[in-house]
Motif scaffolding. Structure first.
Motif, PDB file in Angstrom:
ATOM      1  N   LEU A   1       4.253  -6.252 -11.983  1.00 50.91           N
ATOM      2  CA  LEU A   1       3.788  -5.995 -10.052  1.00 50.91           C
ATOM      3  C   LEU A   1       4.021  -4.992  -9.475  1.00 50.91           C
ATOM      4  O   LEU A   1       3.655  -4.429  -9.023  1.00 50.91           O
ATOM      5  N   ALA A   2       5.202  -6.122  -9.156  1.00 52.03           N
ATOM      6  CA  ALA A   2       6.145  -5.143  -8.361  1.00 52.03           C
ATOM      7  C   ALA A   2       6.187  -3.949  -8.386  1.00 52.03           C
ATOM      8  O   ALA A   2       5.991  -3.056  -7.555  1.00 52.03           O
ATOM      9  N   ASP A   3       6.555  -3.284 -10.017  1.00 51.87           N
ATOM     10  CA  ASP A   3       6.673  -1.952 -10.384  1.00 51.87           C
ATOM     11  C   ASP A   3       5.904  -1.203 -10.106  1.00 51.87           C
ATOM     12  O   ASP A   3       5.714  -0.166  -9.153  1.00 51.87           O
ATOM     13  N   PHE A   4       4.552  -2.079 -10.590  1.00 54.27           N
ATOM     14  CA  PHE A   4       3.303  -1.162 -10.053  1.00 54.27           C
ATOM     15  C   PHE A   4       2.939  -0.631  -9.062  1.00 54.27           C
ATOM     16  O   PHE A   4       2.437  -0.094  -8.392  1.00 54.27           O
ATOM     17  N   LEU A   5       3.033  -1.360  -7.719  1.00 54.21           N
ATOM     18  CA  LEU A   5       2.764  -1.851  -6.607  1.00 54.21           C
ATOM     19  C   LEU A   5       3.857  -0.752  -5.567  1.00 54.21           C
ATOM     20  O   LEU A   5       3.416   0.104  -4.570  1.00 54.21           O
ATOM     21  N   SER A   6       5.099  -0.894  -6.422  1.00 59.67           N
ATOM     22  CA  SER A   6       6.095  -0.116  -5.954  1.00 59.67           C
ATOM     23  C   SER A   6       5.540   1.281  -5.859  1.00 59.67           C
ATOM     24  O   SER A   6       5.974   2.139  -5.489  1.00 59.67           O
ATOM     25  N   GLY A   7       5.104   1.831  -7.261  1.00 60.71           N
ATOM     26  CA  GLY A   7       4.536   2.935  -7.807  1.00 60.71           C
ATOM     27  C   GLY A   7       2.843   3.328  -6.769  1.00 60.71           C
ATOM     28  O   GLY A   7       3.318   4.556  -6.211  1.00 60.71           O
ATOM     29  N   VAL A   8       2.351   2.784  -6.179  1.00 66.02           N
ATOM     30  CA  VAL A   8       1.203   2.888  -5.496  1.00 66.02           C
ATOM     31  C   VAL A   8       1.535   3.540  -4.147  1.00 66.02           C
ATOM     32  O   VAL A   8       1.161   4.398  -3.488  1.00 66.02           O
ATOM     33  N   LEU A   9       2.568   2.769  -3.826  1.00 66.39           N
ATOM     34  CA  LEU A   9       3.371   2.690  -2.461  1.00 66.39           C
ATOM     35  C   LEU A   9       3.908   4.314  -2.470  1.00 66.39           C
ATOM     36  O   LEU A   9       3.716   5.035  -0.913  1.00 66.39           O
ATOM     37  N   HIS A  10       4.356   4.402  -3.441  1.00 69.11           N
ATOM     38  CA  HIS A  10       5.183   6.115  -3.648  1.00 69.11           C
ATOM     39  C   HIS A  10       4.914   6.852  -3.608  1.00 69.11           C
ATOM     40  O   HIS A  10       4.705   7.821  -2.958  1.00 69.11           O
ATOM     41  N   TRP A  11       4.049   6.599  -4.473  1.00 66.42           N
ATOM     42  CA  TRP A  11       2.656   7.607  -5.352  1.00 66.42           C
ATOM     43  C   TRP A  11       1.756   8.163  -3.569  1.00 66.42           C
ATOM     44  O   TRP A  11       1.482   8.761  -2.510  1.00 66.42           O
ATOM     45  N   SER A  12       1.685   6.714  -3.102  1.00 67.06           N
ATOM     46  CA  SER A  12       0.844   7.388  -1.425  1.00 67.06           C
ATOM     47  C   SER A  12       1.739   7.701  -0.224  1.00 67.06           C
ATOM     48  O   SER A  12       1.657   8.659   0.249  1.00 67.06           O
ATOM     49  N   GLU A  13       2.565   7.772  -0.069  1.00 67.30           N
ATOM     50  CA  GLU A  13       3.874   8.297   0.566  1.00 67.30           C
ATOM     51  C   GLU A  13       4.272   9.294  -0.178  1.00 67.30           C
ATOM     52  O   GLU A  13       4.565  10.546   1.222  1.00 67.30           O
ATOM     53  N   ASP A  14       4.296  10.073  -0.812  1.00 68.67           N
ATOM     54  CA  ASP A  14       4.415  11.438  -1.448  1.00 68.67           C
ATOM     55  C   ASP A  14       3.477  12.333  -1.592  1.00 68.67           C
ATOM     56  O   ASP A  14       2.954  12.966  -0.826  1.00 68.67           O
ATOM     57  N   ARG A  15       2.301  11.858  -1.695  1.00 67.54           N
ATOM     58  CA  ARG A  15       0.996  12.526  -1.655  1.00 67.54           C
ATOM     59  C   ARG A  15      -0.229  12.538  -0.832  1.00 67.54           C
ATOM     60  O   ARG A  15      -0.304  13.383  -0.602  1.00 67.54           O
ATOM     61  N   GLY A  16       0.494  11.638   0.492  1.00 64.54           N
ATOM     62  CA  GLY A  16      -0.254  11.919   1.676  1.00 64.54           C
ATOM     63  C   GLY A  16      -0.318  12.502   2.574  1.00 64.54           C
ATOM     64  O   GLY A  16       0.639  13.601   2.212  1.00 64.54           O
ATOM     65  N   GLY A  17      -1.518  12.802   3.170  1.00 57.70           N
ATOM     66  CA  GLY A  17      -1.710  14.057   4.051  1.00 57.70           C
ATOM     67  C   GLY A  17      -0.744  14.405   5.130  1.00 57.70           C
ATOM     68  O   GLY A  17       0.173  13.263   5.502  1.00 57.70           O
ATOM     69  N   PRO A  18      -0.211  16.036   5.386  1.00 57.49           N
ATOM     70  CA  PRO A  18       0.694  16.254   6.779  1.00 57.49           C
ATOM     71  C   PRO A  18       0.356  15.299   7.480  1.00 57.49           C
ATOM     72  O   PRO A  18      -0.399  15.296   8.119  1.00 57.49           O
ATOM     73  N   GLY A  19       1.513  15.078   8.942  1.00 60.54           N
ATOM     74  CA  GLY A  19       1.132  14.617   9.920  1.00 60.54           C
ATOM     75  C   GLY A  19       1.535  13.112   9.576  1.00 60.54           C
ATOM     76  O   GLY A  19       1.520  12.442  11.659  1.00 60.54           O
ATOM     77  N   ARG A  20       1.582  12.505   8.914  1.00 56.65           N
ATOM     78  CA  ARG A  20       1.228  10.846   9.031  1.00 56.65           C
ATOM     79  C   ARG A  20       3.138  10.762   9.197  1.00 56.65           C
ATOM     80  O   ARG A  20       3.859   9.739   9.970  1.00 56.65           O
ATOM     81  N   GLU A  21       4.067  11.598   9.322  1.00 51.43           N
ATOM     82  CA  GLU A  21       5.522  11.515   9.523  1.00 51.43           C
ATOM     83  C   GLU A  21       6.127  10.905  11.522  1.00 51.43           C
ATOM     84  O   GLU A  21       6.636  10.767  11.559  1.00 51.43           O
ATOM     85  N   HIS A  22       4.472  11.874  11.622  1.00 54.17           N
ATOM     86  CA  HIS A  22       4.453  11.748  13.502  1.00 54.17           C
ATOM     87  C   HIS A  22       3.775  10.065  13.902  1.00 54.17           C
ATOM     88  O   HIS A  22       3.684   9.867  14.786  1.00 54.17           O
ATOM     89  N   TRP A  23       3.556   9.490  13.054  1.00 56.69           N
ATOM     90  CA  TRP A  23       3.026   8.468  13.249  1.00 56.69           C
ATOM     91  C   TRP A  23       3.917   7.254  13.705  1.00 56.69           C
ATOM     92  O   TRP A  23       4.894   6.926  13.961  1.00 56.69           O
TER      93      TRP A  23
END
Length: 178
Positions: free
Chosen positions: A18-40
């Protein structure tokens, strides 16, 4: 007695995966999320910007100290684990998932710089219980759209065969992606 041992083993394995899967979901959202989030505020500078830098300089995360590279993961894992423990009581699967989640960034670091991993961790990398450098290297092949799970070597092959990440992306508006 055998049932208790089997139950404990299954709970530990479930929590770790479960930790592995959730790490993947978080990693995917970090990698694939739209531009500008680094300024949040806060999350931008502490989570998204370092992740963007990570693909251009994969060893950058290995240059910070243990607390600096792991505190954001701890901050996310602790409240989730507490809520789960409140709902279900303290269960082995929750302890296992919280441990895997709390160690995800460190395991990720060891996958990049195996020499930083203690001998016991290198043994676990060899059997895939924690992610090996070989499997994580697949994620760093441009376009960085594979092997998002960073705790073990076990889930990524199955999720890739199922085309899980592409299917997940089909559920999210295109404007969300980089």
């Amino acid at each position: 007695m055998i049932f208790v041992a089997l139950s404990a083993g299954l709970q530990l394995a479930f929590g770790w995966l479960l930790a592995d899967f959730l790490s993947g979901v978080l990693h995917w959202s970090e990698d694939r999320g739209g531009p500008g989030r680094e300024h949040w505020p806060i999350l931008g500078s502490q989570v998204f910007a370092p992740n963007i830098q990570h693909h251009s300089d994969p060893l950058a995360l290995t240059e910070s100290g243990f607390v600096e590279r792991n505190w954001t993961t701890w901050a996310a894992v602790a409240p989730i684990a507490l809520v789960l423990a409140w709902i279900f009581g303290l269960q082995l699967w929750i302890v296992s998932a919280a441990t895997g989640g709390a160690m995800a960034n460190e395991i990720h670091t060891w996958a990049h710089r195996k020499t930083m991993a203690p001998a016991w961790a290198q043994s676990l990398q060899q059997i895939g219980l924690i992610q090996s450098p070989k499997q994580h290297a697949v994620h760093h092949v441009p376009d960085f759209k594979r092997n998002y799970c960073i705790v073990t070597d076990y889930l990524n092959p199955t999720l890739e065969r199922l085309d899980f990440w592409r299917r997940l992306e089909s559920l999210v508006p295109r404007s969300w992606f980089r």
